[in-house]
Scaffold this motif. Structure first.
Motif, PDB file in Angstrom:
ATOM      1  N   LEU A   1       0.698  -1.350   0.134  1.00 21.67           N
ATOM      2  CA  LEU A   1      -0.058  -0.175  -0.049  1.00 21.67           C
ATOM      3  C   LEU A   1       0.975   1.287   0.090  1.00 21.67           C
ATOM      4  O   LEU A   1       0.895   2.034  -0.899  1.00 21.67           O
ATOM      5  N   ASP A   2       1.417   1.677   0.993  1.00 20.01           N
ATOM      6  CA  ASP A   2       2.436   2.635   1.278  1.00 20.01           C
ATOM      7  C   ASP A   2       3.513   2.713   0.346  1.00 20.01           C
ATOM      8  O   ASP A   2       4.489   1.894   0.342  1.00 20.01           O
ATOM      9  N   GLY A   3       3.464   3.551  -0.686  1.00 21.61           N
ATOM     10  CA  GLY A   3       4.748   3.741  -1.662  1.00 21.61           C
ATOM     11  C   GLY A   3       4.402   3.096  -2.701  1.00 21.61           C
ATOM     12  O   GLY A   3       5.093   3.371  -3.634  1.00 21.61           O
ATOM     13  N   VAL A   4       3.257   2.341  -2.873  1.00 22.02           N
ATOM     14  CA  VAL A   4       2.915   1.696  -4.168  1.00 22.02           C
ATOM     15  C   VAL A   4       1.708   1.977  -4.843  1.00 22.02           C
ATOM     16  O   VAL A   4       1.455   2.513  -5.844  1.00 22.02           O
ATOM     17  N   ILE A   5       0.450   2.118  -3.810  1.00 25.26           N
ATOM     18  CA  ILE A   5      -0.699   2.512  -4.041  1.00 25.26           C
ATOM     19  C   ILE A   5      -0.887   4.280  -3.906  1.00 25.26           C
ATOM     20  O   ILE A   5      -1.508   4.849  -4.758  1.00 25.26           O
ATOM     21  N   VAL A   6      -0.320   4.490  -2.700  1.00 26.06           N
ATOM     22  CA  VAL A   6      -0.300   5.977  -2.370  1.00 26.06           C
ATOM     23  C   VAL A   6       1.029   6.374  -1.799  1.00 26.06           C
ATOM     24  O   VAL A   6       1.543   5.621  -1.218  1.00 26.06           O
ATOM     25  N   SER A   7       1.199   7.709  -1.823  1.00 26.36           N
ATOM     26  CA  SER A   7       2.397   8.139  -1.035  1.00 26.36           C
ATOM     27  C   SER A   7       2.386   8.558   0.406  1.00 26.36           C
ATOM     28  O   SER A   7       2.657   9.807   0.863  1.00 26.36           O
TER      29      SER A   7
ATOM     30  N   PRO B   1      -8.605  10.997  -2.218  1.00 32.32           N
ATOM     31  CA  PRO B   1      -8.315  10.232  -3.436  1.00 32.32           C
ATOM     32  C   PRO B   1      -7.526  10.697  -4.623  1.00 32.32           C
ATOM     33  O   PRO B   1      -6.745   9.785  -5.288  1.00 32.32           O
ATOM     34  N   GLU B   2      -7.231  11.977  -4.623  1.00 32.35           N
ATOM     35  CA  GLU B   2      -6.140  12.490  -5.646  1.00 32.35           C
ATOM     36  C   GLU B   2      -4.729  12.066  -5.514  1.00 32.35           C
ATOM     37  O   GLU B   2      -3.769  12.097  -6.314  1.00 32.35           O
ATOM     38  N   ASP B   3      -4.604  11.424  -3.990  1.00 33.11           N
ATOM     39  CA  ASP B   3      -3.211  11.189  -3.886  1.00 33.11           C
ATOM     40  C   ASP B   3      -2.899   9.733  -4.296  1.00 33.11           C
ATOM     41  O   ASP B   3      -1.717   9.120  -3.952  1.00 33.11           O
TER      42      ASP B   3
ATOM     43  N   PRO C   1       0.315   8.009  -9.637  1.00 35.23           N
ATOM     44  CA  PRO C   1      -0.102   7.957 -11.346  1.00 35.23           C
ATOM     45  C   PRO C   1      -0.098   6.659 -11.702  1.00 35.23           C
ATOM     46  O   PRO C   1       0.928   5.806 -11.546  1.00 35.23           O
ATOM     47  N   GLY C   2      -1.033   6.173 -12.429  1.00 33.75           N
ATOM     48  CA  GLY C   2      -1.105   4.731 -13.284  1.00 33.75           C
ATOM     49  C   GLY C   2      -1.734   3.714 -12.434  1.00 33.75           C
ATOM     50  O   GLY C   2      -2.176   2.656 -12.875  1.00 33.75           O
ATOM     51  N   VAL C   3      -1.995   4.035 -11.204  1.00 32.73           N
ATOM     52  CA  VAL C   3      -2.559   3.005 -10.112  1.00 32.73           C
ATOM     53  C   VAL C   3      -3.771   2.483 -10.570  1.00 32.73           C
ATOM     54  O   VAL C   3      -4.366   1.503 -10.968  1.00 32.73           O
ATOM     55  N   LEU C   4      -4.803   3.535 -10.720  1.00 31.80           N
ATOM     56  CA  LEU C   4      -6.415   3.225 -11.091  1.00 31.80           C
ATOM     57  C   LEU C   4      -6.456   2.811 -12.272  1.00 31.80           C
ATOM     58  O   LEU C   4      -7.129   1.687 -12.551  1.00 31.80           O
ATOM     59  N   SER C   5      -5.744   3.319 -13.447  1.00 31.59           N
ATOM     60  CA  SER C   5      -5.755   2.563 -14.773  1.00 31.59           C
ATOM     61  C   SER C   5      -5.217   1.264 -14.671  1.00 31.59           C
ATOM     62  O   SER C   5      -5.764   0.104 -15.360  1.00 31.59           O
TER      63      SER C   5
ATOM     64  N   GLY D   1     -10.655   6.407  -1.033  1.00 32.07           N
ATOM     65  CA  GLY D   1     -11.777   5.844  -1.776  1.00 32.07           C
ATOM     66  C   GLY D   1     -11.856   4.250  -2.338  1.00 32.07           C
ATOM     67  O   GLY D   1     -12.244   3.963  -3.205  1.00 32.07           O
ATOM     68  N   LEU D   2     -10.866   3.560  -1.851  1.00 33.49           N
ATOM     69  CA  LEU D   2     -10.778   2.317  -2.413  1.00 33.49           C
ATOM     70  C   LEU D   2     -11.070   1.345  -1.322  1.00 33.49           C
ATOM     71  O   LEU D   2     -10.780  -0.077  -1.344  1.00 33.49           O
TER      72      LEU D   2
END
Ligand code: B16
Ligand code: MG
Length: 217
Positions: A15-21, A95-97, A100-104, A133-134
């Protein structure tokens, strides 16, 4: 078919550092604690805290402490840092955090029928998923609340695979920490290393970030 050579059926995301910073908020929380306690702490030392548990992180931070702490004092210090960290999560995380690329990438994997899971050392994982939001998005979640041994032990990833009903070798782990890459390898799982671990020679695959990976699909 030998599971080690079969198709990948699931991706297990750190999670930390992969999905979100949230790693930056961990740093700010530890830095505030260290400053209050008069302990030298910088971003270089902070790199060693990636993926490891809260109490192990405190142990690394206190290596440079001018004084010794009792076990009760250490528990209080860790609780204090977690309060600073949660304050940042609750006031800043949006959610904007999501990186990049994760949701896609998540959407494209879903379309292909790949199962998705979280494998995080963090006990704040449910709060973080809620804030971005996940919550409820992943097919399985394994985090610091469910394990007794933190990365580099493979427990959290093996639990995620078990919750998915899959063999470890059928799950690709995505990690940004040396401790997490080591955990995946120890669990017999292929691992895609990104970010800070993006050049780890032990990883099966390496990429600068998930934005690049999402563009491969
Ligand atoms: P908490 P991950 C890890 O999350 C962090 O990388 C690490 O810095 C932190 O100490 C650990 O979670 C525990 O976090 O204090 O929130 O329980 O990278 O495994 O998703
Ligand atoms: Mg991480």
């Amino acid at each position: 078919m030998n599971p080690a050579t079969g198709p990948i059926k699931a991706w297990i995301f750190d999670l930390d550092g992969v999905i979100v910073s949230t790693d930056e908020y961990h740093y700010l929380g530890w830095k505030r604690l260290a400053d209050e306690e008069g302990v030298d702490f910088d971003r270089h030392v902070n790199e060693r805290l990636r993926g490891v548990s809260r109490m192990e992180s405190l142990g690394i931070l206190l290596e440079k402490s001018p004084r010794a702490y009792t076990s009760d004092e250490k528990t209080a210090l860790a609780t204090r840092k977690n309060g600073y960290y949660k304050e940042l999560l609750l006031t800043r995380l949006r959610p904007e955090d999501i990186l990049p690329g994760v949701l896609s990438l998540l959407r494209q994997l879903r379309v292909r029928g790949i199962k998705l899971a979280i494998g995080s050392s963090s006990r704040n994982s449910p709060t973080i998923l809620e804030r971005i939001g996940l919550a409820g998005y992943f097919d399985a979640e394994a985090d610091g609340n469910h394990i007794t041994r933190s990365k580099p032990d493979p427990e959290v990833f093996l639990l995620a695979a078990r919750k998915l009903g899959l063999q470890p070798a059928d799950c690709l782990v995505v990690e940004d920490a040396a401790a997490g890459v080591e955990a995946a390898v120890a669990g017999g799982m292929p691992v895609l290393a990104v970010g800070s671990a993006g050049s780890d020679p032990r990883a099966t695959l390496r990429a600068a970030d998930l934005q690049l990976v999402a563009r491969l699909f």
